[in-house]
Design a protein around this motif. Sequence first.
Motif, mmCIF file in Angstrom:
data_model
loop_
_atom_site.group_PDB
_atom_site.id
_atom_site.type_symbol
_atom_site.label_atom_id
_atom_site.label_comp_id
_atom_site.label_asym_id
_atom_site.label_seq_id
_atom_site.Cartn_x
_atom_site.Cartn_y
_atom_site.Cartn_z
ATOM 1 N N VAL A 1 0.860 -1.178 0.000
ATOM 2 C CA VAL A 1 0.000 0.000 0.000
ATOM 3 C C VAL A 1 0.900 1.234 0.000
ATOM 4 O O VAL A 1 1.513 1.560 1.017
ATOM 5 N N PRO A 2 1.016 1.937 -1.138
ATOM 6 C CA PRO A 2 1.860 3.136 -1.184
ATOM 7 C C PRO A 2 1.206 4.291 -0.422
ATOM 8 O O PRO A 2 -0.013 4.434 -0.414
ATOM 9 N N HIS B 1 0.620 8.600 -18.757
ATOM 10 C CA HIS B 1 -0.775 8.948 -18.474
ATOM 11 C C HIS B 1 -1.540 7.780 -17.868
ATOM 12 O O HIS B 1 -2.560 7.990 -17.205
ATOM 13 N N LEU B 2 -1.063 6.564 -18.071
ATOM 14 C CA LEU B 2 -1.691 5.410 -17.430
ATOM 15 C C LEU B 2 -1.431 5.428 -15.927
ATOM 16 O O LEU B 2 -2.305 5.083 -15.124
ATOM 17 N N LEU B 3 -0.229 5.856 -15.538
ATOM 18 C CA LEU B 3 0.139 5.886 -14.125
ATOM 19 C C LEU B 3 -0.457 7.091 -13.399
ATOM 20 O O LEU B 3 -0.740 7.022 -12.202
ATOM 21 N N GLY C 1 -1.762 4.276 -7.383
ATOM 22 C CA GLY C 1 -0.825 3.264 -6.901
ATOM 23 C C GLY C 1 -1.243 1.841 -7.192
ATOM 24 O O GLY C 1 -0.639 0.904 -6.666
ATOM 25 N N THR C 2 -2.241 1.632 -8.039
ATOM 26 C CA THR C 2 -2.699 0.273 -8.332
ATOM 27 C C THR C 2 -1.942 -0.362 -9.498
ATOM 28 O O THR C 2 -2.056 -1.568 -9.722
ATOM 29 N N MET D 1 -0.578 -4.603 -5.842
ATOM 30 C CA MET D 1 -0.435 -3.153 -5.776
ATOM 31 C C MET D 1 -1.715 -2.481 -5.267
ATOM 32 O O MET D 1 -2.736 -2.449 -5.957
ATOM 33 N N ASN D 2 -1.630 -1.958 -4.048
ATOM 34 C CA ASN D 2 -2.737 -1.231 -3.421
ATOM 35 C C ASN D 2 -4.066 -1.962 -3.592
ATOM 36 O O ASN D 2 -5.047 -1.400 -4.125
ATOM 37 N N PRO D 3 -4.130 -3.202 -3.146
ATOM 38 C CA PRO D 3 -5.356 -3.988 -3.342
ATOM 39 C C PRO D 3 -6.565 -3.355 -2.661
ATOM 40 O O PRO D 3 -6.461 -2.720 -1.619
ATOM 41 N N GLY D 4 -7.732 -3.518 -3.313
ATOM 42 C CA GLY D 4 -8.971 -3.012 -2.750
ATOM 43 C C GLY D 4 -9.243 -1.561 -3.062
ATOM 44 O O GLY D 4 -10.251 -1.023 -2.634
#
Length: 478
Positions: A72-73, A200-202, A207-208, A470-473
Amino acid sequence: MIEAPVRPALLDQIAAIVGAKGLTTDPTDLAPWLTDWRGRYHGAAIAMVAPANAAELSAVVSLAATTRTPIVPQGGNSGMVGGATPDATGTALLLSTRRMNAIRAIDPQARTVVAEAGVVLQTLHEAVAAQGLRFPLTLGGKGSATVGGLVSTNAGGTQVLRHGTMRALVEGIEAVLPDGSLYEGLVTLKKDNRGYDLKHLLIGAEGTLGIVTAATLKLVPALIDRAVVWAGVESPLAARQLLLMLEARAGREMEGFEIVPQRCLSNVLRHIPGTRAPLGAPCPWHVLVEFARDAADAPAPEAFAQALMAEAFERGLVLDAAISASESQAEAFWKLRDSISEAERAEGPAMQHDISVPVAAMAQFIIDAGTAVEARFDGTEVAAFGHMGDGNVHFHVAAPRGADPARWPNDPGKEISAFVHDLVVAAGGSISAEHGIGQMKRDELARLSDPARMGAMHAIKRALDPQGIMNPGKLVAG
């Protein structure tokens, strides 16, 4: 996900990468970072890892990928939708970017700055100002919000009218992807047609899809001077007419146009020390307008503002107005606007909605939606404020007096939010204007989005983060 016996070995490996300063397992030290800014979401974590640079972060993410450990970032932990708070399972690593706080380079000729993810927005403002430049994005949380978080949520703020959201200000990105590889895209190119634009995707991915480690940001010339106007108006419709008049007359000299109801101003005056009413008497609604000069041939803002307000009075668009006579007074006006959320939190429980509608529809939406919500939910009071020049409404619904603060967010809070979001979609708007989706709006995004949008988002998530670490949920389920 990670099994308990793996934890000690994993933490030893992480400690070898980041050192003693970069790993925290003490519950007392972890506690402040396991709750979101609004106090709605609480989680648990194996540890908090704070790499000092992109290489360390890459190595940590590689280990997490190998052991299928969720990450989780977190930047300044000032988000509004629980996007940087882990869940309650305690299986995740909380990955802080706060030690990655170097400003790597400022290029006055190119008007760019390369800032690492942990650089605080206010620090960035001060650094580029020393070079006679300005980063034209600001918001109330500038003392805690970080570059990585601003990029990852595509933050907006009060200057979008002239300069756009964070997406318009990011010229390059460096990021660690879910397998631990480092995407190096900081170099700025005016033309680059090498397929999918990962930058642009990021931006706005929360953070997912990876962790932003640094960004190349666009700068503009420092302001020569500015004038801030606080004016009282009769209604949102009058504010809209004033905006149209100023857009026709002011052009690029107008940097921001905010609308504030008297209720919000009263809360600020009641709860925020050192604030004072800018006008002699209350008005139903208020607008805050900033006129800025960053070129010698532009009109002087104070005289320009005075002439425009005189015309607005003649047209019957404003009831009263005050124009800042100094920089300290300009800051005082902005403090009133920037303190609304803090004052509301002191006032009592409320459901906050960061939404957007077409700019031309914003004034009527504020009126109609406010009336509809207060009629549907007895005792509630709506306070709608925000960036009228870009259609972003902060639509807050205050609980009836005596409501249980513990129950309110769920009963009837969720029903209220669903009702508001349905009104937004019917108006052709978005349920998230600048705060992101996080965990707060994830289910509503799925409920209200068309299948094509959600299908594409899930496909992108699976492709870049097949293990779902990556940052689940957050943002999308699964």
